[in-house]
Scaffold this motif. Structure first.
Motif, PDB file in Angstrom:
ATOM      1  N   ALA A 364       0.835  -1.201   0.000  1.00 35.75           N
ATOM      2  CA  ALA A 364       0.000   0.000   0.000  1.00 35.75           C
ATOM      3  C   ALA A 364       0.869   1.250   0.000  1.00 35.75           C
ATOM      4  CB  ALA A 364      -0.934  -0.008   1.213  1.00 35.75           C
ATOM      5  N   GLU A 365       1.964   1.223   0.774  1.00 29.58           N
ATOM      6  CA  GLU A 365       2.886   2.358   0.799  1.00 29.58           C
ATOM      7  C   GLU A 365       3.543   2.550  -0.561  1.00 29.58           C
ATOM      8  OE1 GLU A 365       5.712   1.632   3.870  1.00 29.58           O
ATOM      9  OE2 GLU A 365       4.197   1.462   5.469  1.00 29.58           O
ATOM     10  N   ILE A 366       3.967   1.436  -1.172  1.00 27.61           N
ATOM     11  CA  ILE A 366       4.624   1.516  -2.486  1.00 27.61           C
ATOM     12  C   ILE A 366       3.658   2.030  -3.537  1.00 27.61           C
ATOM     13  CG2 ILE A 366       5.700   0.160  -4.321  1.00 27.61           C
ATOM     14  CD1 ILE A 366       6.750  -1.726  -2.070  1.00 27.61           C
ATOM     15  N   SER A 367       2.449   1.481  -3.545  1.00 28.13           N
ATOM     16  CA  SER A 367       1.454   1.893  -4.538  1.00 28.13           C
ATOM     17  C   SER A 367       1.121   3.368  -4.393  1.00 28.13           C
ATOM     18  CB  SER A 367       0.180   1.054  -4.392  1.00 28.13           C
ATOM     19  OG  SER A 367       0.434  -0.300  -4.672  1.00 28.13           O
ATOM     20  N   ALA A 368       0.959   3.824  -3.141  1.00 23.14           N
ATOM     21  CA  ALA A 368       0.660   5.234  -2.905  1.00 23.14           C
ATOM     22  C   ALA A 368       1.789   6.122  -3.426  1.00 23.14           C
ATOM     23  CB  ALA A 368       0.432   5.483  -1.412  1.00 23.14           C
ATOM     24  N   GLU A 369       3.021   5.693  -3.200  1.00 21.15           N
ATOM     25  CA  GLU A 369       4.175   6.458  -3.676  1.00 21.15           C
ATOM     26  C   GLU A 369       4.214   6.503  -5.203  1.00 21.15           C
ATOM     27  OE1 GLU A 369       8.403   5.066  -4.696  1.00 21.15           O
ATOM     28  OE2 GLU A 369       8.284   5.073  -2.514  1.00 21.15           O
ATOM     29  N   ARG A 370       3.972   5.343  -5.842  1.00 25.40           N
ATOM     30  CA  ARG A 370       4.014   5.281  -7.308  1.00 25.40           C
ATOM     31  C   ARG A 370       2.911   6.154  -7.926  1.00 25.40           C
ATOM     32  NH1 ARG A 370       8.208   3.490  -9.998  1.00 25.40           N
ATOM     33  NH2 ARG A 370       6.899   2.617 -11.642  1.00 25.40           N
ATOM     34  N   LEU A 371       1.711   6.101  -7.335  1.00 24.52           N
ATOM     35  CA  LEU A 371       0.604   6.885  -7.886  1.00 24.52           C
ATOM     36  C   LEU A 371       0.778   8.376  -7.615  1.00 24.52           C
ATOM     37  CD1 LEU A 371      -2.445   4.562  -7.134  1.00 24.52           C
ATOM     38  CD2 LEU A 371      -1.431   5.054  -9.353  1.00 24.52           C
ATOM     39  N   ALA A 372       1.382   8.723  -6.484  1.00 25.84           N
ATOM     40  CA  ALA A 372       1.611  10.144  -6.172  1.00 25.84           C
ATOM     41  C   ALA A 372       2.514  10.794  -7.216  1.00 25.84           C
ATOM     42  CB  ALA A 372       2.228  10.282  -4.775  1.00 25.84           C
ATOM     43  N   GLN A 373       3.375   9.999  -7.837  1.00 25.88           N
ATOM     44  CA  GLN A 373       4.258  10.533  -8.881  1.00 25.88           C
ATOM     45  C   GLN A 373       3.486  10.970 -10.123  1.00 25.88           C
ATOM     46  OE1 GLN A 373       7.198   7.466  -9.568  1.00 25.88           O
ATOM     47  NE2 GLN A 373       8.004   7.591  -7.478  1.00 25.88           N
ATOM     48  N   LYS A 374       2.226  10.554 -10.227  1.00 23.02           N
ATOM     49  CA  LYS A 374       1.411  10.928 -11.386  1.00 23.02           C
ATOM     50  C   LYS A 374       0.686  12.261 -11.184  1.00 23.02           C
ATOM     51  CE  LYS A 374       0.545   6.068 -12.628  1.00 23.02           C
ATOM     52  NZ  LYS A 374       1.307   5.994 -13.875  1.00 23.02           N
ATOM     53  N   ILE A 375       0.672  12.788  -9.954  1.00 22.72           N
ATOM     54  CA  ILE A 375      -0.016  14.053  -9.698  1.00 22.72           C
ATOM     55  C   ILE A 375       0.631  15.170 -10.525  1.00 22.72           C
ATOM     56  CG2 ILE A 375      -0.544  15.806  -7.944  1.00 22.72           C
ATOM     57  CD1 ILE A 375      -0.703  13.539  -5.898  1.00 22.72           C
ATOM     58  N   GLY A 376      -0.214  15.922 -11.229  1.00 18.93           N
ATOM     59  CA  GLY A 376       0.260  16.977 -12.108  1.00 18.93           C
ATOM     60  C   GLY A 376       0.485  16.545 -13.541  1.00 18.93           C
ATOM     61  N   ARG A 377       0.482  15.213 -13.779  1.00 24.71           N
ATOM     62  CA  ARG A 377       0.709  14.708 -15.140  1.00 24.71           C
ATOM     63  C   ARG A 377      -0.582  14.703 -15.952  1.00 24.71           C
ATOM     64  NH1 ARG A 377       3.979   9.301 -15.826  1.00 24.71           N
ATOM     65  NH2 ARG A 377       3.487   9.957 -17.951  1.00 24.71           N
ATOM     66  N   THR A 378      -0.416  14.783 -17.251  1.00 19.91           N
ATOM     67  CA  THR A 378      -1.537  14.678 -18.182  1.00 19.91           C
ATOM     68  C   THR A 378      -1.593  13.253 -18.719  1.00 19.91           C
ATOM     69  OG1 THR A 378      -1.371  17.000 -18.808  1.00 19.91           O
ATOM     70  CG2 THR A 378      -2.502  15.543 -20.343  1.00 19.91           C
ATOM     71  N   LEU A 379      -2.758  12.615 -18.617  1.00 18.62           N
ATOM     72  CA  LEU A 379      -2.935  11.232 -19.042  1.00 18.62           C
ATOM     73  C   LEU A 379      -4.114  11.101 -19.986  1.00 18.62           C
ATOM     74  CD1 LEU A 379      -2.741   9.411 -15.561  1.00 18.62           C
ATOM     75  CD2 LEU A 379      -0.837   9.840 -17.131  1.00 18.62           C
ATOM     76  N   THR A 380      -4.055  10.106 -20.852  1.00 19.15           N
ATOM     77  CA  THR A 380      -5.221   9.700 -21.635  1.00 19.15           C
ATOM     78  C   THR A 380      -5.887   8.554 -20.896  1.00 19.15           C
ATOM     79  OG1 THR A 380      -4.216  10.336 -23.737  1.00 19.15           O
ATOM     80  CG2 THR A 380      -6.025   8.747 -23.823  1.00 19.15           C
ATOM     81  N   VAL A 381      -7.182   8.677 -20.649  1.00 16.30           N
ATOM     82  CA  VAL A 381      -7.908   7.642 -19.920  1.00 16.30           C
ATOM     83  C   VAL A 381      -9.094   7.166 -20.754  1.00 16.30           C
ATOM     84  CG1 VAL A 381      -7.195   8.519 -17.674  1.00 16.30           C
ATOM     85  CG2 VAL A 381      -9.358   9.309 -18.666  1.00 16.30           C
ATOM     86  N   LEU A 382      -9.547   5.953 -20.443  1.00 16.06           N
ATOM     87  CA  LEU A 382     -10.678   5.342 -21.139  1.00 16.06           C
ATOM     88  C   LEU A 382     -11.870   5.314 -20.183  1.00 16.06           C
ATOM     89  CD1 LEU A 382     -11.847   3.770 -23.576  1.00 16.06           C
ATOM     90  CD2 LEU A 382     -10.845   1.688 -22.616  1.00 16.06           C
ATOM     91  N   VAL A 383     -12.979   5.887 -20.599  1.00 22.93           N
ATOM     92  CA  VAL A 383     -14.151   6.018 -19.735  1.00 22.93           C
ATOM     93  C   VAL A 383     -14.902   4.697 -19.644  1.00 22.93           C
ATOM     94  CG1 VAL A 383     -16.370   7.186 -19.414  1.00 22.93           C
ATOM     95  CG2 VAL A 383     -14.382   8.469 -20.266  1.00 22.93           C
ATOM     96  N   ASP A 384     -15.190   4.260 -18.395  1.00 24.83           N
ATOM     97  CA  ASP A 384     -15.986   3.060 -18.154  1.00 24.83           C
ATOM     98  C   ASP A 384     -17.432   3.382 -17.795  1.00 24.83           C
ATOM     99  OD1 ASP A 384     -14.038   1.154 -18.665  1.00 24.83           O
ATOM    100  OD2 ASP A 384     -13.378   1.001 -16.589  1.00 24.83           O
ATOM    101  N   GLU A 385     -17.626   4.436 -17.003  1.00 27.12           N
ATOM    102  CA  GLU A 385     -18.969   4.807 -16.557  1.00 27.12           C
ATOM    103  C   GLU A 385     -19.079   6.327 -16.466  1.00 27.12           C
ATOM    104  OE1 GLU A 385     -20.124   3.019 -12.830  1.00 27.12           O
ATOM    105  OE2 GLU A 385     -18.812   1.297 -13.196  1.00 27.12           O
ATOM    106  N   VAL A 386     -20.314   6.821 -16.585  1.00 28.89           N
ATOM    107  CA  VAL A 386     -20.585   8.237 -16.388  1.00 28.89           C
ATOM    108  C   VAL A 386     -21.818   8.364 -15.492  1.00 28.89           C
ATOM    109  CG1 VAL A 386     -21.124  10.452 -17.477  1.00 28.89           C
ATOM    110  CG2 VAL A 386     -19.648   8.819 -18.660  1.00 28.89           C
ATOM    111  N   ASP A 387     -21.716   9.209 -14.455  1.00 26.66           N
ATOM    112  CA  ASP A 387     -22.874   9.459 -13.598  1.00 26.66           C
ATOM    113  C   ASP A 387     -22.916  10.934 -13.244  1.00 26.66           C
ATOM    114  OD1 ASP A 387     -20.996   9.865 -11.544  1.00 26.66           O
ATOM    115  OD2 ASP A 387     -21.177   7.796 -10.833  1.00 26.66           O
ATOM    116  N   GLU A 388     -23.819  11.306 -12.330  1.00 26.32           N
ATOM    117  CA  GLU A 388     -23.990  12.719 -11.990  1.00 26.32           C
ATOM    118  C   GLU A 388     -22.764  13.316 -11.315  1.00 26.32           C
ATOM    119  OE1 GLU A 388     -25.504  10.119  -8.709  1.00 26.32           O
ATOM    120  OE2 GLU A 388     -25.830  10.236 -10.874  1.00 26.32           O
ATOM    121  N   GLU A 389     -21.891  12.471 -10.771  1.00 21.86           N
ATOM    122  CA  GLU A 389     -20.700  12.977 -10.089  1.00 21.86           C
ATOM    123  C   GLU A 389     -19.505  13.141 -11.029  1.00 21.86           C
ATOM    124  OE1 GLU A 389     -19.801  10.600  -6.716  1.00 21.86           O
ATOM    125  OE2 GLU A 389     -21.765  10.887  -5.781  1.00 21.86           O
ATOM    126  N   GLY A 390     -19.602  12.609 -12.232  1.00 22.10           N
ATOM    127  CA  GLY A 390     -18.506  12.704 -13.188  1.00 22.10           C
ATOM    128  C   GLY A 390     -18.328  11.405 -13.941  1.00 22.10           C
TER     129      GLY A 390
END
Length: 438
Positions: A364-390
């Motif tokens: 969990a610590e490693i995963s959190a560290e790896r994902l934190a490195q993505k903050i500020g980055r621009t990514l292409t994502v694939l949409v799975d669902e859409v609802d009223e929250e986004g």
């Protein structure tokens, strides 16, 4: 018009079993049977079971019991079907039992208990067949069976040795899927990196070019179809190195699912698994140098017979150095028929669970560290669902069902299957939160 007979269907287990279910459903519809959404309206129920670990066996037996109670007419197929005595002892009233990947046997049992309609609907079936996944992604199974004899696993006794699908057949299915709107192809098998070894990597013509029945060549050809291509169940053979440049070039997704299972050489030997800690660490470092955006997923087992505290510490040390992005961990389960059951020094259940908890706390610590490195980055994502929250989406590093999600704050105008560019705003040990990029 005469009323078409209706069949209820329950699919359990892994994505490989899901593909078997899709093939059975496609054949049922092609022969004119309707698929029922409930037990009550079905004339008969087919259950595709899992039998890999004891919990899966129990879930399958419970599903059979529920279907018998609600409907009364049940045909059983799948991995647990390879052990018919287990099923018949618990539920002797089932109509028929077949093993996994047994399309014709299932259809024969259905015909026996629910005669085939007079007017088949073959023309109504899409070329890619019926899919149980959302329209924008699909599993592409490239082979059956496995040549390994891991001591904790009984899958080869269910599904047999490796049998690779012809590469032209795989490519034809993939092309049909992409034409039908699939945006992501998830390549699966029991051992993806062994694809074609049973066929001696035979070459076949595909679109006027010779294409080898081999993972690297298949991955490259799939990458030309215009969809995301994600590789699962890849054993760390030396030739896996060849697909990393394809990922760096953007031809296939920079994602590898490699079931390493452990890091202690002694435990790996007892498991009859390939690889060792030092060589795997060196290769991971090399892969990341070639493809810095590479996401690595793996699974591990704690409490394998004979695993000492020192063995387990070697596993923790490996994780600390490898910094894998995604990790799943299971406690060892003594599956009936597995060779590991006869090994000495079985580990107490409470020790298995304690080690699992420690491993997942570290990860969990490693995963959190790896994902934190993505903050500020621009990514292409694939949409799975859409609802009223986004919108709920996935990045290139996220496989459906098993990895994390990207929560996009504004889903206006988006729909499942859309690609959208986002900027990552926040992260935890599993997921990302992002805003749409103007």
């Amino acid at each position: 018009m005469s009323k078409s007979p209706k069949i209820g269907f329950v699919s359990l287990g892994c994505p490989k079993a899901l593909v078997d279910s899709e093939q059975i459903l496609t054949q049922l519809r092609a022969e004119g049977y309707d698929i029922s959404p409930s037990y009550e309206s079905a004339d008969l129920v087919v259950i595709n079971t899992c039998g890999f670990i004891d919990a899966a066996v129990e879930e399958s037996l419970d599903a059979i019991g529920e279907a018998l109670a609600e409907n009364g007419k049940v045909i059983v197929t799948g991995c647990l079907g390879a052990r018919p005595e287990v099923i018949m002892e618990a539920h002797p009233q089932v109509l028929a039992v077949t093993g996994p990947h047994a399309l014709q046997e299932v259809m024969s049992a259905v015909h026996q208990h629910l005669p085939q309609p007079h007017d088949p609907f073959t023309s109504l079936i899409p070329e890619q067949g019926i899919k149980l996944t959302p329209r924008h992604y699909a599993y592409l199974k490239i082979s059956e069976g496995c040549n390994h004899r891991c001591t904790f696993c009984i899958i080869p006794s269910f599904r047999g040795d490796l049998v690779s699908r012809p590469v032209s057949e795989v490519m034809r299915e993939a092309e049909n899927l992409v034409k039908a709107g699939v945006k992501e192809l998830l390549v699966i098998s029991q051992d993806t990196s062994a694809y074609g070894v049973d066929l001696k990597y035979r070459a076949e013509f595909w679109q006027s070019k010779l294409l080898k029945t081999r993972m690297t060549e298949l991955a490259g050809a799939l990458g030309d179809l215009g969809a995301w291509v994600r590789l699962h169940y890849v054993y760390p053979y030396p030739h896996v190195d060849e697909v990393i440049p394809l990922m760096a070039e953007g031809k296939i997704l920079p994602y590898l699912d490699i079931p390493l299972q452990h890091a202690s050489p002694r435990v790996l030997k007892a498991m009859k698994r390939p690889g060792n800690q030092d060589s795997n660490l060196a290769r991971i470092k090399q892969w990341r140098e070639i493809c810095p955006d590479l996401t690595l997923r793996s699974t591990f087992i704690t409490g394998f017979p004979g695993e000492t505290e020192d063995d387990f510490q070697q596993l923790l040390d490996f994780l600390g150095e490898a910094r894998l992005d995604r990790v799943g961990c299971f406690t060892y389960s003594p599956v009936e028929g597995a060779a590991a059951n006869a090994l000495p020094d079985q580990v107490p259940e409470e020790v298995k669970l304690e080690r699992q908890a420690r491993l997942m706390e570290l990860q969990a610590e490693i995963s959190a560290e790896r994902l934190a490195q993505k903050i500020g980055r621009t990514l292409t994502v694939l949409v799975d669902e859409v609802d009223e929250e986004g919108a709920v989406a996935r990045s290139m590093g996220d496989a459906p069902e098993i990895d994390g999600l990207v929560y996009v704050e504004d889903g206006t105008g988006l729909k499942p299957g859309d690609f959208v560019t986002v900027t990552v705003e926040d992260a935890d040990e599993h997921d990302l939160w992002a805003s749409r990029t103007a």
